[in-house]
Design a protein around this motif. Structure first.
Motif, PDB file in Angstrom:
ATOM      1  N   ALA A 134       0.853  -1.192   0.000  1.00 17.10           N
ATOM      2  CA  ALA A 134       0.000   0.000   0.000  1.00 17.10           C
ATOM      3  C   ALA A 134       0.884   1.236   0.000  1.00 17.10           C
ATOM      4  O   ALA A 134       2.114   1.157   0.053  1.00 17.10           O
ATOM      5  N   ASN A 135       0.235   2.416  -0.074  1.00 10.78           N
ATOM      6  CA  ASN A 135       1.013   3.648  -0.149  1.00 10.78           C
ATOM      7  C   ASN A 135       1.197   4.351   1.194  1.00 10.78           C
ATOM      8  O   ASN A 135       1.773   5.416   1.271  1.00 10.78           O
ATOM      9  N   THR A 268      -4.626   3.583   5.846  1.00 13.72           N
ATOM     10  CA  THR A 268      -5.481   4.409   5.004  1.00 13.72           C
ATOM     11  C   THR A 268      -5.611   5.772   5.659  1.00 13.72           C
ATOM     12  O   THR A 268      -5.987   5.875   6.834  1.00 13.72           O
ATOM     13  N   GLN A 294      -9.010   3.676  -2.176  1.00 16.05           N
ATOM     14  CA  GLN A 294      -7.658   3.175  -2.316  1.00 16.05           C
ATOM     15  C   GLN A 294      -7.613   2.224  -3.505  1.00 16.05           C
ATOM     16  O   GLN A 294      -8.531   1.420  -3.738  1.00 16.05           O
ATOM     17  N   THR A 295      -6.545   2.342  -4.274  1.00 18.37           N
ATOM     18  CA  THR A 295      -6.393   1.454  -5.444  1.00 18.37           C
ATOM     19  C   THR A 295      -6.301   0.002  -4.993  1.00 18.37           C
ATOM     20  O   THR A 295      -5.560  -0.321  -4.055  1.00 18.37           O
ATOM     21  N   SER A 315     -16.691   3.582   0.084  1.00 21.55           N
ATOM     22  CA  SER A 315     -15.367   4.156   0.334  1.00 21.55           C
ATOM     23  C   SER A 315     -15.455   5.456   1.119  1.00 21.55           C
ATOM     24  O   SER A 315     -14.452   5.937   1.642  1.00 21.55           O
ATOM     25  N   SER A 337      -5.873  -2.680   5.012  1.00 21.09           N
ATOM     26  CA  SER A 337      -5.327  -1.368   5.378  1.00 21.09           C
ATOM     27  C   SER A 337      -6.285  -0.725   6.361  1.00 21.09           C
ATOM     28  O   SER A 337      -7.519  -0.864   6.221  1.00 21.09           O
TER      29      SER A 337
END
Length: 774
Positions: A134-135, A268, A294-295, A315, A337
């Protein structure tokens, strides 16, 4: 400070073990501590510990390890801990000072560089690498320290340092993510603490956890609240993390960082917490939409205060009440996440509708208003509220659009127009208040104000604004504010009000504009004429002489009116600061001292003149000292008196010197003159001398011989005897007679030298000779 337990605690400590956090330095390797305890996730991969540094205590004890807080009040049940002392000293109770050191236990340059610190010691370090899908990643932690000292100003000055440093392995520059939430401030004792009495104000107090008593489960004096460290990452990229804590300046007073087991997670981002303490709370009735998009996400679960919100699987989630919100995002790789945000609400400000009453010259209901004049009434004096903008409609105020561009000089378009103010508090929460714009119908006719011209009679003088206010106050409501302006426009704009002293710009008469405000509203505007009136012009101050020897004669003192008739004035005379009965422009006096006169014109203006009367007197000759019977006779004149004197001998040519030399023998007159005009005194004196010859030829010149300066007045008792050169007595000369004619018994004596003997009454004797020439 540490808390000392009494014997009671020691007797019962076996029953309290479960209340204290326990540590373990042997069961888990550093790799296991990071991979299995801190992370424990298949979604964070390639976890590899690359470096470990700690204190060498010569045994099994370490400065890092595992902790178990099950059954205690500690916020985490388990996790890993890094400390600047022995791991064993981390365990509670809080009864001893953790203050350890070890051989060759150095600091850390990366920590010093990124926190701009210096001289670190006893650094405990665990470095590892990982890859995430994840980012965002995050983990939860808590900082505790012995340098937290309740009520002690040292808490304001000293702090150990720590950092959670992260970088992509391809980058050499670290980022520290151990920060006060929503800031770039590193977390440490000096940046997170409550108010320290007589020390320093609170810093980020909402993130301070507690002061620890003796019964605390850990052996540290204070601790922060649970905090979250978050870092942005690139999915699939490898990152290097350096967990490091160190003593700063010296090894004293240890600190520790506790990391919650399993809290190293994919994250997240739901945005920053919206808290009252950080002035970021939501406003009442405000809705905030949380977005967890989130992608790669496959599903969403939302929680409010740890309770799942069934049916909320989108979301986004709309927040409408205070509390803790969490989201669990399932990703397509079977990973999860997590996101969390704390929401608090602030009340909208309490405001009240009001009005502004402004003045209007033509009474058409249209004039200029400063809308900010309504602020005090709108906010009811609440300094925490601010009014920034004004609007023509309520809707525009609610939406904060189309602000009135000129609120300080707003001109209403219709009588009693209503405009709207948006008042905000520190949280940017707002309420709207109505302002009714009205005009005052009061008419104020002010009497002229007069002031006397100053010392230079030119029509310009200085007006005291406070005197003008006192002049107007009886004509306006009690407590009204009175302001003066040089232009009408300034009066309406409330700009360039006059203060202190004002000097008129046109001679003799000038008009000022007056604005009276009552309870923040314009009560009336008017004009006031300033008039500079004639002030008496008098002769300069002076000194005058009074001759004491003329007492009780008098002299005249003059008030000294210039360029006017003295009958236009009244007079007050003072002698030595005491009022006397004289009331005319001229008075007669015969006393020395300080006189002053106040001359008051019929217009009420007055001027003062001071006259100092100083004494003088004719001299009293107290003595004349004569040095005589020589070719250089001298006279010294001694006097007494209060005058200023000059002296003369015979011819009345005066000078300041009281000594005369080379005085001829004979009868002389000395004179003493008072320069101040109080008179001249004189005295005739005798200067004794002896002629060197005489010529008794009956020509009327030098026919007899006698000492000069001798007569019946000055020296009738002098004895004068004449002898020939052989000492034969020839003649006794009486000082009352003309002198010796050069004969004895009728016979003329021949030309020759003859001798004399002169004896004064005081016994002083003079001898000498003279020549007889026929």
């Amino acid at each position: 400070m540490k808390y000392i337990l009494l014997a009671f605690y020691m007797l019962t400590s076996i029953n309290l073990v479960a209340q204290n956090l326990q540590v373990d330095s042997q069961t888990y390797t550093p790799q296991q501590l990071i991979e299995d305890i801190l992370i424990n996730s298949n979604c964070i991969t390639n976890v590899t510990v690359t470096n470990v540094v700690g204190g060498n205590f010569g045994g099994t004890d370490q400065s890092y390890g595992y902790f178990d807080a099950t059954g205690t009040t500690f916020p985490f049940q388990s996790g890993i801990v890094l400390t600047t002392g022995r791991l064993s000293n981390v365990e509670g109770p809080n009864t001893t000072l953790s203050d350890d050191d070890a051989v060759n236990w150095f600091g850390d340059n990366d920590l010093e560089n990124i926190l701009n610190e210096s001289n670190t010691h006893n650094a405990t370090i665990i470095e590892f690498e990982f890859t995430a899908v994840a980012n965002l990643i995050s983990f939860r932690y808590l900082f505790a320290s012995e340098e937290y000292q309740q009520g002690n100003p040292n808490t304001c000055q000293f702090s150990d340092v720590f950092g959670f440093l992260i970088r992509e392995t391809s980058n050499q520059n670290y980022t520290n993510i151990a920060l006060v939430p929503d800031t770039q401030t590193p977390v440490k004792v000096t940046t997170v603490h409550p108010n320290i009495p007589n020390g320093c104000a609170a810093q980020n107090e909402s993130y301070f956890g507690s002061w620890n008593t003796a019964s605390a489960p850990i052996n540290f004096n204070g601790q922060t609240a649970v905090l979250t460290a978050t870092a942005s990452v690139v999915p699939g990229a490898t990152y290097h993390v350096k967990l490091v804590i160190a003593d700063e300046q010296n090894f004293r007073y240890d600190s520790a960082v506790f990391l919650e087991a399993g809290s190293f997670q994919l994250r997240t981002d739901l945005g920053p917490n919206r808290l009252l303490a950080t002035n970021s709370a939501l406003c009442e009735n405000e809705t905030l939409q949380l977005n967890a998009s989130q992608t790669g996400a496959t599903s969403y679960r939302w929680f409010f205060n740890d309770v799942e919100q069934l049916g909320s699987n989108n979301s986004t989630f709309d927040v409408m009440q205070a509390g803790k919100y969490n989201v669990e995002v399932a990703l397509n790789n079977s990973c999860f996440s997590y996101g969390e945000i704390l929401i608090e609400y602030a009340q909208n400000p309490m405001v009240q509708n009001t009005n502004i009453i402004e003045c209007d010259i033509n009474q058409d209901g249209l004039t200029t208003f400063n809308l900010f004049d309504a602020t005090q009434n709108i906010t009811n004096g609440n300094a925490s509220l601010s009014v920034q903008n004004f609007y023509l409609t309520d809707l525009e105020a609610q939406q904060d659009i189309n602000q009135i561009p000129n609120p300080t000089t707003f001109q209403n378009s219709i009588p009693q127009q209503v405009v709207y103010a948006r008042a905000e508090n520190m949280f940017r929460c707002f309420s709207v208040a109505e302002i009714t714009l009205d005009i005052s119908n009061n008419v104020l006719n002010l009497p002229d104000f007069y002031i006397c011209d100053d010392n230079v009679a030119d029509g310009f003088s200085t007006f005291n604004i406070n005197d003008l206010i006192s002049h107007v106050e009886p004509l306006v409501p009690n407590g009204a504010t009175i302001s003066f302006y040089t232009t009408e426009q300034d009066a309406y704009n409330d700009s360039n009000a006059l203060n202190g002293n004002y000097t008129n710009s046109t001679p003799y008469s000038e008009t000022l504009f007056v604005k009276v405000e009552n309870n923040g509203n314009c009560y009336a505007t008017s004009r006031i004429n300033l008039n500079v009136v004639f002030t008496p012009q008098l002769l300069p101050n002076e000194s005058q002489i009074y001759c004491l020897n003329t007492f009780p004669d008098t002299i005249q003192l003059f008030a000294g009116i210039l360029n006017d008739n003295p009958n236009n004035y009244s007079y007050q005379w003072f002698f030595n600061n005491q009022l006397i009965s004289a009331a005319s422009p001229i008075i007669d006096i015969n006393e020395i001292g300080s006189y002053s006169v106040i001359a008051t014109h019929q217009n009420g203006c007055s001027a003062t003149r001071n006259i100092t009367v100083v004494p003088s007197n004719a001299a009293t000759i107290t003595d004349v000292i004569i040095e005589e019977t020589s070719t250089k006779n001298s006279i010294t004149i001694n006097v007494s008196g209060q005058g200023d004197y000059q002296f003369a001998l015979d011819n009345q040519i005066y000078n300041d010197n009281n000594i005369f030399t080379n005085v001829n023998a004979g009868f002389r007159t000395v004179y003493v003159l008072d320069k101040n005009g109080c008179g001249t005194v004189s005295r005739t004196i005798s200067v004794l001398g002896f002629p060197k010859y005489f010529t008794p030829n009956n020509d009327g010149i030098n026919d007899t011989w006698k000492p000069l300066g001798v007569n019946a007045q000055f020296n009738s008792d002098i004895t004068i005897t004449i002898f020939n050169r052989y000492g034969k007595l020839l003649k006794n000369i009486s000082p009352l007679k003309a002198g010796w004619d050069g004969t004895i018994n009728g016979f003329k004596l021949p030309n020759d030298d003859y001798w004399y003997k002169v004896v004064l009454s005081n016994g002083k004797e003079y001898r000498g000779h003279f020549t007889l020439k026929r």
